[in-house]
Write an enzyme that holds these catalytic residues in place. Structure first.
Site, PDB file in Angstrom:
ATOM      1  N   ASP A   1      16.303  10.404  -1.718  1.00 32.70           N
ATOM      2  CA  ASP A   1      16.456  11.652  -0.960  1.00 32.70           C
ATOM      3  C   ASP A   1      17.787  12.328  -1.319  1.00 32.70           C
ATOM      4  OD1 ASP A   1      14.292  10.853   1.480  1.00 32.70           O
ATOM      5  OD2 ASP A   1      15.387   9.229   0.527  1.00 32.70           O
TER       6      ASP A   1
ATOM      7  N   ASN B   1       7.320   1.272   1.327  1.00 36.36           N
ATOM      8  CA  ASN B   1       7.452   1.975   2.614  1.00 36.36           C
ATOM      9  C   ASN B   1       6.668   1.331   3.751  1.00 36.36           C
ATOM     10  OD1 ASN B   1       9.224   4.158   2.150  1.00 36.36           O
ATOM     11  ND2 ASN B   1       7.650   5.128   0.885  1.00 36.36           N
TER      12      ASN B   1
ATOM     13  N   ARG C   1      17.364  13.900  -4.628  1.00 34.68           N
ATOM     14  CA  ARG C   1      16.593  15.148  -4.507  1.00 34.68           C
ATOM     15  C   ARG C   1      17.491  16.271  -4.008  1.00 34.68           C
ATOM     16  NH1 ARG C   1      11.401  12.090  -1.801  1.00 34.68           N
ATOM     17  NH2 ARG C   1      10.205  11.816  -3.723  1.00 34.68           N
TER      18      ARG C   1
ATOM     19  N   THR D   1       4.270   9.445  -5.563  1.00 39.35           N
ATOM     20  CA  THR D   1       5.545   9.739  -6.233  1.00 39.35           C
ATOM     21  C   THR D   1       6.025   8.449  -6.872  1.00 39.35           C
ATOM     22  OG1 THR D   1       7.156   9.115  -4.530  1.00 39.35           O
ATOM     23  CG2 THR D   1       6.072  11.244  -4.252  1.00 39.35           C
TER      24      THR D   1
ATOM     25  N   HIS E   1      14.457   6.674   5.725  1.00 38.91           N
ATOM     26  CA  HIS E   1      13.831   7.322   4.566  1.00 38.91           C
ATOM     27  C   HIS E   1      12.503   7.880   5.075  1.00 38.91           C
ATOM     28  CE1 HIS E   1      12.112   8.160   0.703  1.00 38.91           C
ATOM     29  NE2 HIS E   1      11.168   7.251   0.852  1.00 38.91           N
TER      30      HIS E   1
ATOM     31  N   LEU F   1       0.843  -1.193   0.000  1.00 33.36           N
ATOM     32  CA  LEU F   1       0.000   0.000   0.000  1.00 33.36           C
ATOM     33  C   LEU F   1       0.880   1.245   0.000  1.00 33.36           C
ATOM     34  CD1 LEU F   1      -2.389  -1.434   2.691  1.00 33.36           C
ATOM     35  CD2 LEU F   1      -2.858  -1.236   0.238  1.00 33.36           C
TER      36      LEU F   1
ATOM     37  N   ARG G   1       5.091   7.517   6.447  1.00 34.94           N
ATOM     38  CA  ARG G   1       5.520   6.208   5.955  1.00 34.94           C
ATOM     39  C   ARG G   1       5.415   5.169   7.065  1.00 34.94           C
ATOM     40  NH1 ARG G   1       9.286   9.898   3.826  1.00 34.94           N
ATOM     41  NH2 ARG G   1       9.292  10.024   1.572  1.00 34.94           N
TER      42      ARG G   1
HETATM   43  P1  NAD Z   1       0.410   1.238  -6.051  1.00 36.85           P
HETATM   44  O1  NAD Z   1      -0.801   1.099  -5.206  1.00 36.85           O
HETATM   45  O2  NAD Z   1       0.331   1.987  -7.326  1.00 36.85           O
HETATM   46  O3  NAD Z   1       0.999  -0.216  -6.377  1.00 36.85           O
HETATM   47  C1  NAD Z   1       1.141  -1.215  -5.424  1.00 36.85           C
HETATM   48  C2  NAD Z   1       0.983  -2.528  -6.147  1.00 36.85           C
HETATM   49  O4  NAD Z   1       1.235  -3.588  -5.222  1.00 36.85           O
HETATM   50  C3  NAD Z   1      -0.421  -2.759  -6.726  1.00 36.85           C
HETATM   51  O5  NAD Z   1      -0.327  -3.055  -8.110  1.00 36.85           O
HETATM   52  C4  NAD Z   1      -0.954  -3.916  -5.907  1.00 36.85           C
HETATM   53  O6  NAD Z   1      -1.838  -4.762  -6.632  1.00 36.85           O
HETATM   54  C5  NAD Z   1       0.340  -4.636  -5.544  1.00 36.85           C
HETATM   55  N1  NAD Z   1       0.189  -5.540  -4.413  1.00 36.85           N
HETATM   56  C6  NAD Z   1      -0.468  -5.338  -3.239  1.00 36.85           C
HETATM   57  N2  NAD Z   1      -0.388  -6.428  -2.465  1.00 36.85           N
HETATM   58  C7  NAD Z   1       0.329  -7.342  -3.148  1.00 36.85           C
HETATM   59  C8  NAD Z   1       0.753  -8.655  -2.870  1.00 36.85           C
HETATM   60  N3  NAD Z   1       0.433  -9.271  -1.727  1.00 36.85           N
HETATM   61  N4  NAD Z   1       1.482  -9.302  -3.796  1.00 36.85           N
HETATM   62  C9  NAD Z   1       1.806  -8.708  -4.959  1.00 36.85           C
HETATM   63  N5  NAD Z   1       1.437  -7.459  -5.287  1.00 36.85           N
HETATM   64  C10 NAD Z   1       0.708  -6.786  -4.383  1.00 36.85           C
HETATM   65  O7  NAD Z   1       1.518   1.894  -5.094  1.00 36.85           O
HETATM   66  P2  NAD Z   1       2.853   2.629  -5.577  1.00 36.85           P
HETATM   67  O8  NAD Z   1       2.589   4.075  -5.754  1.00 36.85           O
HETATM   68  O9  NAD Z   1       3.458   1.844  -6.690  1.00 36.85           O
HETATM   69  O10 NAD Z   1       3.747   2.488  -4.261  1.00 36.85           O
HETATM   70  C11 NAD Z   1       4.288   1.244  -3.879  1.00 36.85           C
HETATM   71  C12 NAD Z   1       5.115   1.389  -2.608  1.00 36.85           C
HETATM   72  O11 NAD Z   1       6.295   2.155  -2.890  1.00 36.85           O
HETATM   73  C13 NAD Z   1       4.390   2.144  -1.476  1.00 36.85           C
HETATM   74  O12 NAD Z   1       4.638   1.520  -0.232  1.00 36.85           O
HETATM   75  C14 NAD Z   1       5.051   3.522  -1.500  1.00 36.85           C
HETATM   76  O13 NAD Z   1       4.966   4.184  -0.255  1.00 36.85           O
HETATM   77  C15 NAD Z   1       6.464   3.128  -1.864  1.00 36.85           C
HETATM   78  N6  NAD Z   1       7.316   4.210  -2.345  1.00 36.85           N
HETATM   79  C16 NAD Z   1       8.601   4.163  -1.917  1.00 36.85           C
HETATM   80  C17 NAD Z   1       9.493   5.165  -2.264  1.00 36.85           C
HETATM   81  C18 NAD Z   1      10.909   5.096  -1.763  1.00 36.85           C
HETATM   82  O14 NAD Z   1      11.697   6.044  -1.906  1.00 36.85           O
HETATM   83  N7  NAD Z   1      11.321   3.988  -1.169  1.00 36.85           N
HETATM   84  C19 NAD Z   1       9.063   6.225  -3.081  1.00 36.85           C
HETATM   85  C20 NAD Z   1       7.746   6.218  -3.525  1.00 36.85           C
HETATM   86  C21 NAD Z   1       6.874   5.215  -3.143  1.00 36.85           C
END
Ligand code: NAD
Length: 317
Positions: A154, A126, A157, A235, A181, A86, A94
């Site tokens: 980060d 996250n 950025r 993002t 993060h 999610l 986060r």
């Molecule tokens: P999103 O909702 O667009 O995509 C998440 C995907 O995960 C969906 O397609 C969903 O079907 C899938 N999913 C959910 N449960 C699953 C499971 N059990 N098995 C397989 N797939 C599953 O979300 P997003 O915008 O792509 O973000 C994804 C994650 O990345 C989030 O936790 C977000 O906070 C994180 N993120 C991290 C950073 C970073 O710098 N690390 C930056 C941006 C976003």
């Protein structure tokens, strides 16, 4: 029967949402691997993304085989990138995501390990430092082979903002954000440089105004995700490209320094935590964690960041 002696790189992406697809799109455009497998709990979505991405391959710099697969495809993977789970909602931190995504991760990692996977994990979901820890614990793999995207985005950025501020190509700016993060991360100004000059000297020679600007730049970097989420809901391009950068460092055995989420085993006086610090990355994963000499204030901030992560992790582990 798959051939384990194949000389191609296979990357499996778990989670074909906004972040995962930005990663996949950049992977194809940068010609990084020969095989890219897409997995998502929403199978139709993974299938549709694979179809769409395949139609761009005639314009890619090198051939790549992209398909929507299953956890069995992980058996011979070199790298598994997890972006499933999610995402942050507007106003949500986060760390508030921790419980929901830990549950999802335990299931995913169990499925991956059941395939016989013996490669490297790269985690982006996250709260990334905590989910990297969960991946390490659940997989049983050596700590060197479990990597979180940490503060790579980060730091990117920060470099972007400093490049703008000093009117210098971002690639000539070296600056690190370390720590969680998230809200407790910190910049290490003492080790930052712009071109051939140390940032602190450059800022001092430009007067107090620059010092204030640096603080504002850091606040903008730290809060960037909130500002973007307020405007577009999520993002994904920046993190997608950051993940490709880490992927290239691994698959090309680069020995390059990136602020990934790494396991600390005494470094920075800390134990048993994954957190963003500069580390040397190569084909084996994390070759070594680099210890930056932090001043008193930075040490205090870093220790606080570790404390927040450990406290947040406690209820879910
Ligand atoms: P999103 O909702 O667009 O995509 C998440 C995907 O995960 C969906 O397609 C969903 O079907 C899938 N999913 C959910 N449960 C699953 C499971 N059990 N098995 C397989 N797939 C599953 O979300 P997003 O915008 O792509 O973000 C994804 C994650 O990345 C989030 O936790 C977000 O906070 C994180 N993120 C991290 C950073 C970073 O710098 N690390 C930056 C941006 C976003």
């Amino acid at each position: 029967m798959e051939n384990r002696n194949r000389k191609v790189n296979r990357v499996v992406l778990v989670g074909t949402g906004a972040v995962g697809c930005s990663y996949a799109y950049s992977m194809i455009n940068q010609g990084v691997a020969e095989e890219l497998v897409l997995i998502d709990v929403n199978e139709a979505k993974a299938e549709g993304e694979a179809m769409d991405l395949n139609h761009g391959i005639p314009f890619a710099p090198s051939p790549i085989n992209v398909w929507s697969g299953s956890y069995q495809d992980c058996a011979t993977a070199d790298l598994i990138v997890i972006t499933a789970g999610l995402a942050q909602k507007p106003g949500e931190t986060r760390l508030q995501l921790v419980e929901k995504n830990t549950k999802i991760f335990k299931e995913i990692v169990k499925n991956i390990m059941a395939s016989g996977f013996d490669g490297i994990f790269l985690v982006a979901t996250n709260p990334v430092d905590i989910l990297t820890y969960v991946t390490w614990k659940e997989s049983g793999l050596p700590k060197e082979r479990v990597i979180g995207s940490g503060t790579v985005l980060d730091s990117a950025r920060l470099r972007f903002q400093l490049g703008k501020h000093f009117n210098m190509d971002t690639r000539n700016v070296h600056a690190y954000i370390i720590g969680e993060h998230g809200d407790t991360e910190l910049p290490v100004w003492s080790r930052a440089s712009v071109g051939v000059e140390r940032l602190e000297e450059l800022a001092a020679s430009n007067g107090e105004l620059h010092k204030d600007s640096l603080e504002q730049i850091f606040v903008n970097v730290r809060d960037a995700a909130y500002h973007i989420i307020d405007r577009k809901g999520a993002t994904f391009y920046g993190i997608g490209m950051s993940l490709v950068r880490i992927t290239k460092a691994i698959l090309n055995n680069e020995n390059c320094i990136l602020t990934v989420s790494s396991y600390l085993d005494g470094q920075y006086g800390q134990q048993d935590v994954f957190i963003g610090v500069p580390a040397v990355i190569n084909r084996g994963g994390i070759r070594e964690v680099l210890e930056i000499q932090l001043n008193e204030k930075e040490t205090e901030q870093f220790n606080h960041s570790v404390k927040v992560l450990k406290e947040t992790m406690k209820p879910v582990l």
